[in-house]
Write a protein that holds these residues in place. Sequence first.
Motif, short mmCIF file in Angstrom:
data_model
loop_
_atom_site.label_atom_id
_atom_site.label_comp_id
_atom_site.label_asym_id
_atom_site.label_seq_id
_atom_site.Cartn_x
_atom_site.Cartn_y
_atom_site.Cartn_z
N GLU A 9 18.56 17.73 -43.08
CA GLU A 9 18.61 18.20 -44.46
C GLU A 9 18.49 16.98 -45.37
O GLU A 9 19.48 16.48 -45.90
CB GLU A 9 19.93 18.93 -44.72
CG GLU A 9 19.95 19.76 -45.99
CD GLU A 9 21.22 20.58 -46.13
OE1 GLU A 9 21.99 20.30 -47.07
OE2 GLU A 9 21.45 21.46 -45.28
N MET B 283 10.67 23.55 -47.12
CA MET B 283 11.63 22.51 -47.48
C MET B 283 11.48 22.14 -48.96
O MET B 283 12.48 21.97 -49.67
CB MET B 283 11.43 21.28 -46.59
CG MET B 283 11.80 21.51 -45.14
SD MET B 283 11.45 20.10 -44.04
CE MET B 283 12.85 19.04 -44.41
N VAL C 258 14.02 20.07 -51.43
CA VAL C 258 13.72 18.75 -50.85
C VAL C 258 12.51 18.16 -51.56
O VAL C 258 11.50 18.84 -51.73
CB VAL C 258 13.43 18.87 -49.33
CG1 VAL C 258 13.08 17.49 -48.76
CG2 VAL C 258 14.62 19.47 -48.59
N ASN D 196 12.98 24.68 -51.22
CA ASN D 196 14.44 24.71 -51.14
C ASN D 196 15.09 23.43 -51.68
O ASN D 196 16.25 23.16 -51.40
CB ASN D 196 14.88 24.94 -49.69
CG ASN D 196 14.63 26.37 -49.24
OD1 ASN D 196 14.89 27.32 -49.97
ND2 ASN D 196 14.12 26.53 -48.03
N LYS E 245 6.75 24.96 -42.77
CA LYS E 245 8.10 24.39 -42.82
C LYS E 245 8.20 23.35 -43.94
O LYS E 245 9.19 23.31 -44.68
CB LYS E 245 8.44 23.75 -41.47
CG LYS E 245 9.78 23.02 -41.43
CD LYS E 245 10.94 23.98 -41.63
CE LYS E 245 12.27 23.23 -41.57
NZ LYS E 245 13.42 24.15 -41.80
#
Length: 286
Positions: free
Chosen positions: A35, A70, A75, A73, A66
């Motif tokens: 994360e 990320m 990142v 979300n 992916k």
Amino acid sequence: MKIKRKLEIAVISDVHLGTYGCHAKHLLTYLNSIEPKKLVLNGDIIDIWQFSKRYFPKSHMKVIKKLMSMASNGVEVIYITGNHDEMLRKFSGTSIGNFSIVDKVVLELDGQKAWFFHGDVFDISVQNAKWLAKLGGYGYDLLTLLNRGVNWYLEKRGKERYSLSKKVKNGVKGAIKYINDFEKVISELAIKNEYDYVICGHIHQPKIQYFENKHGKTMYLNSGDWVENFTALEYQFKRWKIYNFNQDKLAPFIVVDDDEDMKIKDLIAAITIVDQAEKKKKLKKQ
């Protein structure tokens, strides 16, 4: 419950999606286990040089999805272009939400300056004889495909994996000199420009090493690759380390095959989600 490792920065490079040598499932396992606040994709993520419509497995598409997930979300995903994905350089400076495409980037890490770039600009074979470099790329891909068969046999016999490409490179004095020269030139330039860290990929040789000359010192870092070494760089608590997939199988995060039909529409949906997330943030600020 799966607990992901929190990181300030994760750096991966030389994934070569779209080639037989790419180990997308290993990379997915790794990405599912972390994360990070920032994810730096340091070149050659998609191998456009050797791209073929006949070979782009769903596991490769899942890696792209992916990465988009990320970004959506929270990142910050920084895609630094390399030589195998140089076509993306025409989009350098483009941003969609938390996802951006650049040719190089300098970040401040706890008061230290870190210079990120792929490294192909220092490769004479790429700059002056691109056709020869591409031919070498095809040969390397064939060698890694052959290596997969060898390792499948070795694993069936309960023996350790073996890297044919490493054996070839380590057995050629010119290759070793090239790697040493590459690291030295980059480090000296980083010292000249007063960068505390210089982070690259390109040569598929994971390393962390201090370089010093009469003008100063710097830390040279190379993230390796996801073709034979399966490595990444991680920055947390003011320290860098090399992550090695072969030394950490991360069993709870292993990617399992399924019957999901991963097509281009799934990628478009993932990119749309990133864009929508950014629009929602802008509306909230208003």
